[in-house]
Design an enzyme around this catalytic site. Structure first.
Site, PDB file in Angstrom:
ATOM      1  N   ASN A  62      -3.218 -15.167  -0.087  1.00 17.56           N
ATOM      2  CA  ASN A  62      -3.174 -14.039  -1.014  1.00 17.56           C
ATOM      3  C   ASN A  62      -4.567 -13.439  -0.979  1.00 17.56           C
ATOM      4  OD1 ASN A  62      -3.113 -12.241  -3.065  1.00 17.56           O
ATOM      5  ND2 ASN A  62      -2.720 -13.720  -4.693  1.00 17.56           N
ATOM      6  N   TYR A 154      -3.371   3.439  -5.814  1.00 16.19           N
ATOM      7  CA  TYR A 154      -3.420   3.264  -4.357  1.00 16.19           C
ATOM      8  C   TYR A 154      -4.485   4.181  -3.738  1.00 16.19           C
ATOM      9  CZ  TYR A 154      -1.328   2.973   0.392  1.00 16.19           C
ATOM     10  OH  TYR A 154      -1.083   2.784   1.733  1.00 16.19           O
ATOM     11  N   ALA A 155      -4.520   5.444  -4.178  1.00 15.65           N
ATOM     12  CA  ALA A 155      -5.510   6.379  -3.620  1.00 15.65           C
ATOM     13  C   ALA A 155      -6.923   5.924  -3.963  1.00 15.65           C
ATOM     14  CB  ALA A 155      -5.256   7.788  -4.148  1.00 15.65           C
ATOM     15  N   LYS A 158      -7.703   3.057  -1.599  1.00  9.72           N
ATOM     16  CA  LYS A 158      -7.812   3.470  -0.192  1.00  9.72           C
ATOM     17  C   LYS A 158      -9.017   4.397   0.038  1.00  9.72           C
ATOM     18  CE  LYS A 158      -4.261   1.216   1.530  1.00  9.72           C
ATOM     19  NZ  LYS A 158      -4.457   0.137   2.506  1.00  9.72           N
TER      20      LYS A 158
HETATM   21  N1  CAA Z   1       4.525  14.522  -2.866  1.00  6.35           N
HETATM   22  C1  CAA Z   1       4.937  15.648  -3.471  1.00  6.35           C
HETATM   23  N2  CAA Z   1       5.742  15.663  -4.549  1.00  6.35           N
HETATM   24  C2  CAA Z   1       6.164  14.503  -5.031  1.00  6.35           C
HETATM   25  C3  CAA Z   1       5.787  13.274  -4.461  1.00  6.35           C
HETATM   26  C4  CAA Z   1       4.939  13.321  -3.321  1.00  6.35           C
HETATM   27  N3  CAA Z   1       4.525  12.206  -2.705  1.00  6.35           N
HETATM   28  N4  CAA Z   1       6.365  12.279  -5.150  1.00  6.35           N
HETATM   29  C5  CAA Z   1       7.061  12.839  -6.121  1.00  6.35           C
HETATM   30  N5  CAA Z   1       6.956  14.190  -6.062  1.00  6.35           N
HETATM   31  C6  CAA Z   1       7.604  15.171  -6.945  1.00  6.35           C
HETATM   32  C7  CAA Z   1       9.119  14.949  -6.981  1.00  6.35           C
HETATM   33  O1  CAA Z   1       9.728  15.608  -5.885  1.00  6.35           O
HETATM   34  C8  CAA Z   1       9.481  15.532  -8.304  1.00  6.35           C
HETATM   35  O2  CAA Z   1       9.534  16.948  -8.174  1.00  6.35           O
HETATM   36  P1  CAA Z   1      10.566  17.809  -9.057  1.00  6.35           P
HETATM   37  O3  CAA Z   1      10.162  17.568 -10.465  1.00  6.35           O
HETATM   38  O4  CAA Z   1      10.339  19.189  -8.557  1.00  6.35           O
HETATM   39  O5  CAA Z   1      11.936  17.243  -8.705  1.00  6.35           O
HETATM   40  C9  CAA Z   1       8.264  15.195  -9.185  1.00  6.35           C
HETATM   41  O6  CAA Z   1       7.185  14.904  -8.283  1.00  6.35           O
HETATM   42  C10 CAA Z   1       8.504  13.999 -10.087  1.00  6.35           C
HETATM   43  O7  CAA Z   1       9.010  12.936  -9.281  1.00  6.35           O
HETATM   44  P2  CAA Z   1      10.141  11.936  -9.815  1.00  6.35           P
HETATM   45  O8  CAA Z   1      11.241  12.691 -10.513  1.00  6.35           O
HETATM   46  O9  CAA Z   1      10.518  11.057  -8.686  1.00  6.35           O
HETATM   47  O10 CAA Z   1       9.317  11.136 -10.946  1.00  6.35           O
HETATM   48  P3  CAA Z   1       9.450   9.610 -11.342  1.00  6.35           P
HETATM   49  O11 CAA Z   1       8.525   9.393 -12.494  1.00  6.35           O
HETATM   50  O12 CAA Z   1      10.870   9.193 -11.456  1.00  6.35           O
HETATM   51  O13 CAA Z   1       8.851   8.821 -10.062  1.00  6.35           O
HETATM   52  C11 CAA Z   1       7.242   8.336  -8.392  1.00  6.35           C
HETATM   53  C12 CAA Z   1       7.532   9.052  -9.698  1.00  6.35           C
HETATM   54  C13 CAA Z   1       7.377   6.818  -8.596  1.00  6.35           C
HETATM   55  C14 CAA Z   1       5.790   8.674  -8.051  1.00  6.35           C
HETATM   56  C15 CAA Z   1       8.237   8.767  -7.285  1.00  6.35           C
HETATM   57  O14 CAA Z   1       8.358  10.174  -7.298  1.00  6.35           O
HETATM   58  C16 CAA Z   1       7.767   8.367  -5.915  1.00  6.35           C
HETATM   59  O15 CAA Z   1       7.941   7.199  -5.527  1.00  6.35           O
HETATM   60  N6  CAA Z   1       7.167   9.337  -5.188  1.00  6.35           N
HETATM   61  C17 CAA Z   1       6.618   9.054  -3.876  1.00  6.35           C
HETATM   62  C18 CAA Z   1       5.152   8.693  -3.993  1.00  6.35           C
HETATM   63  C19 CAA Z   1       4.612   8.516  -2.604  1.00  6.35           C
HETATM   64  O16 CAA Z   1       4.490   9.482  -1.861  1.00  6.35           O
HETATM   65  N7  CAA Z   1       4.307   7.271  -2.257  1.00  6.35           N
HETATM   66  C20 CAA Z   1       3.861   6.928  -0.917  1.00  6.35           C
HETATM   67  C21 CAA Z   1       4.424   5.558  -0.549  1.00  6.35           C
HETATM   68  S1  CAA Z   1       4.110   5.166   1.148  1.00  6.35           S
HETATM   69  C22 CAA Z   1       2.501   4.751   1.131  1.00  6.35           C
HETATM   70  O17 CAA Z   1       1.870   4.562   0.131  1.00  6.35           O
HETATM   71  C23 CAA Z   1       1.818   4.648   2.461  1.00  6.35           C
HETATM   72  C24 CAA Z   1       0.710   5.611   2.520  1.00  6.35           C
HETATM   73  O18 CAA Z   1      -0.435   5.172   2.618  1.00  6.35           O
HETATM   74  C25 CAA Z   1       0.980   7.037   2.551  1.00  6.35           C
HETATM   75  P1  NAI Z   2       4.408  -3.516   4.819  1.00  2.00           P
HETATM   76  O1  NAI Z   2       4.816  -3.610   3.390  1.00  2.00           O
HETATM   77  O2  NAI Z   2       5.442  -3.445   5.869  1.00  2.00           O
HETATM   78  O3  NAI Z   2       3.422  -4.722   5.182  1.00  2.00           O
HETATM   79  C1  NAI Z   2       2.403  -5.119   4.326  1.00  2.00           C
HETATM   80  C2  NAI Z   2       2.141  -6.596   4.548  1.00  2.00           C
HETATM   81  O4  NAI Z   2       1.075  -7.001   3.662  1.00  2.00           O
HETATM   82  C3  NAI Z   2       3.342  -7.486   4.226  1.00  2.00           C
HETATM   83  O5  NAI Z   2       3.576  -8.394   5.263  1.00  2.00           O
HETATM   84  C4  NAI Z   2       2.933  -8.188   2.937  1.00  2.00           C
HETATM   85  O6  NAI Z   2       3.523  -9.484   2.793  1.00  2.00           O
HETATM   86  C5  NAI Z   2       1.427  -8.260   3.111  1.00  2.00           C
HETATM   87  N1  NAI Z   2       0.757  -8.449   1.830  1.00  2.00           N
HETATM   88  C6  NAI Z   2       0.955  -7.762   0.690  1.00  2.00           C
HETATM   89  N2  NAI Z   2       0.184  -8.250  -0.282  1.00  2.00           N
HETATM   90  C7  NAI Z   2      -0.538  -9.259   0.252  1.00  2.00           C
HETATM   91  C8  NAI Z   2      -1.500 -10.150  -0.252  1.00  2.00           C
HETATM   92  N3  NAI Z   2      -1.875 -10.106  -1.541  1.00  2.00           N
HETATM   93  N4  NAI Z   2      -2.030 -11.061   0.585  1.00  2.00           N
HETATM   94  C9  NAI Z   2      -1.644 -11.132   1.880  1.00  2.00           C
HETATM   95  N5  NAI Z   2      -0.723 -10.325   2.405  1.00  2.00           N
HETATM   96  C10 NAI Z   2      -0.173  -9.399   1.593  1.00  2.00           C
HETATM   97  O7  NAI Z   2       3.445  -2.249   4.871  1.00  2.00           O
HETATM   98  P2  NAI Z   2       2.820  -1.461   6.116  1.00  2.00           P
HETATM   99  O8  NAI Z   2       3.368  -0.109   6.060  1.00  2.00           O
HETATM  100  O9  NAI Z   2       2.905  -2.249   7.336  1.00  2.00           O
HETATM  101  O10 NAI Z   2       1.298  -1.368   5.611  1.00  2.00           O
HETATM  102  C11 NAI Z   2       0.212  -1.924   6.301  1.00  2.00           C
HETATM  103  C12 NAI Z   2      -1.049  -1.258   5.796  1.00  2.00           C
HETATM  104  O11 NAI Z   2      -1.030   0.118   6.140  1.00  2.00           O
HETATM  105  C13 NAI Z   2      -1.235  -1.318   4.278  1.00  2.00           C
HETATM  106  O12 NAI Z   2      -2.599  -1.506   3.961  1.00  2.00           O
HETATM  107  C14 NAI Z   2      -0.802   0.055   3.833  1.00  2.00           C
HETATM  108  O13 NAI Z   2      -1.374   0.409   2.614  1.00  2.00           O
HETATM  109  C15 NAI Z   2      -1.308   0.882   4.980  1.00  2.00           C
HETATM  110  N6  NAI Z   2      -0.702   2.179   5.149  1.00  2.00           N
HETATM  111  C16 NAI Z   2       0.650   2.279   5.338  1.00  2.00           C
HETATM  112  C17 NAI Z   2       1.218   3.512   5.501  1.00  2.00           C
HETATM  113  C18 NAI Z   2       2.682   3.713   5.665  1.00  2.00           C
HETATM  114  O14 NAI Z   2       3.119   4.859   5.539  1.00  2.00           O
HETATM  115  N7  NAI Z   2       3.468   2.686   5.943  1.00  2.00           N
HETATM  116  C19 NAI Z   2       0.396   4.737   5.503  1.00  2.00           C
HETATM  117  C20 NAI Z   2      -1.002   4.500   5.302  1.00  2.00           C
HETATM  118  C21 NAI Z   2      -1.520   3.258   5.139  1.00  2.00           C
END
Ligand code: CAA
Ligand code: NAI
Length: 246
Positions: A62, A154-155, A158
């Site tokens: 972890n 997360y932002a 990162k």
């Molecule tokens: N970009 C732009 N707009 C977004 C957005 C995003 N990433 N996420 C949500 N929105 C918008 C939705 O479309 C929605 O718009 P409308 O009101 O016009 O419909 C509004 O924001 C509110 O969203 P929700 O109704 O979904 O609100 P909620 O409170 O139920 O959920 C949330 C909020 C948990 C943030 C959900 O919207 C969500 O999971 N969004 C995605 C967030 C995201 O992009 N995460 C990235 C994950 S992958 C990752 O993290 C890897 C990486 O490094 C990039």
């Molecule tokens: P994933 O969820 O497929 O893999 C993440 C791995 O990290 C899993 O195997 C999980 O068990 C391990 N992990 C989580 N918490 C841990 C902990 N406390 N100790 C040890 N291991 C742990 O995700 P993915 O997409 O492969 O992500 C890899 C990296 O890339 C992450 O740092 C993520 O934030 C980053 N990233 C991912 C993006 C995407 O869109 N998938 C975009 C930008 C960055």
């Protein structure tokens, strides 16, 4: 063979991008340590790698827990006698809009994605200093560079790792250690599956290359920064994101 006989720790190596990197590094001759929380996948994937002729080890860790990290590093050194490469790839999301984000979700993400990188790097660096050589890669994200809806925690983490990478590049260059970040865009792994489909479609429309990243797109960037091909590169952020947000 770009990593012949190198010992590489890949945190989060049991799934997604980290697993793809483990496979690629093994193909390039590295001894790979899958350092992951996920015991089931980690053990299985290390077995599969070994069945394909690779030298691979799974160690459960972890990254948020310093003792657990020290134990993982000790097991690696015990097995292979050195550490050449550290890929700080483990990461989690706990997405929520700012007004709904709990203290716990903020802390969990900072503990794993920011403090975890500090723990692993601090524990590994003495072994690299001993060899006067090492490659450290840290996984940032498009969210850390440009921000993202729903990702305050997360932002922050990162973006924070980019500050650490630049500080470590300045501190450790004189010791022969390169430290760089990769900032992936949205990449097709389990992590992206939490994003609503409507949001994914909107995002892909803004990406010049018109698709999500594949895990191998990111693994190849890790390989470049882990190999001798990048010997004069340090303190940089390599954007592997299809041109999103240019
Ligand atoms: N970009 C732009 N707009 C977004 C957005 C995003 N990433 N996420 C949500 N929105 C918008 C939705 O479309 C929605 O718009 P409308 O009101 O016009 O419909 C509004 O924001 C509110 O969203 P929700 O109704 O979904 O609100 P909620 O409170 O139920 O959920 C949330 C909020 C948990 C943030 C959900 O919207 C969500 O999971 N969004 C995605 C967030 C995201 O992009 N995460 C990235 C994950 S992958 C990752 O993290 C890897 C990486 O490094 C990039
Ligand atoms: P994933 O969820 O497929 O893999 C993440 C791995 O990290 C899993 O195997 C999980 O068990 C391990 N992990 C989580 N918490 C841990 C902990 N406390 N100790 C040890 N291991 C742990 O995700 P993915 O997409 O492969 O992500 C890899 C990296 O890339 C992450 O740092 C993520 O934030 C980053 N990233 C991912 C993006 C995407 O869109 N998938 C975009 C930008 C960055």
């Amino acid at each position: 063979m770009r990593l012949e006989n190198k010992v590489a720790i890949i945190t989060g190596g049991a799934n997604g991008i980290g697993l793809e990197a483990a496979k690629l590094f093994a193909k390039e001759g590295a001894k790979v340590v899958l350092a992951d929380y996920d015991e089931e996948q980690g053990a299985k994937q290390a077995d599969d790698l070994r069945a394909n002729g690779a030298d691979a080890l799974f160690v459960q860790v972890n990254v948020a827990d310093r003792e657990s990290v020290d134990n993982m590093v000790a097991k690696t050194v015990n097995m292979y006698g050195k550490i050449d490469i550290l890929i700080n790839n483990a990461g989690i999301t706990r997405d929520a809009m700012l007004t709904k984000m709990t203290q716990e979700n903020f802390k969990q993400v900072i503990d794993v994605n920011l403090t975890g990188v500090f723990h692993c790097t601090q524990a590994v660096v003495p072994y690299m200093v001993e060899n006067r050589k090492g490659k450290i890669v840290v996984t940032s994200s498009v969210s850390g560079v440009y921000g993202n809806v729903g990702q305050t925690n997360y932002a922050a983490a990162k973006a924070g790792v980019i500050g650490m990478v630049k500080s470590w590049a300045k501190e450790l260059g004189r010791k022969g250690i390169n430290v760089n970040a990769v900032a992936p865009g949205f990449t097709d792994t389990a992590m992206v599956q939490t994003v609503p489909e409507k949001v994914i479609q909107q995002l892909v429309a803004t990406i010049p290359l018109q698709r999500l990243g594949k895990p191998e797109d990111i693994a190849k960037a890790y390989l470049y920064l882990a190999s001798d091909d990048s010997n004069y590169v340090t303190g940089t952020v390599l954007h592997v994101d299809g041109g999103i947000m240019m």
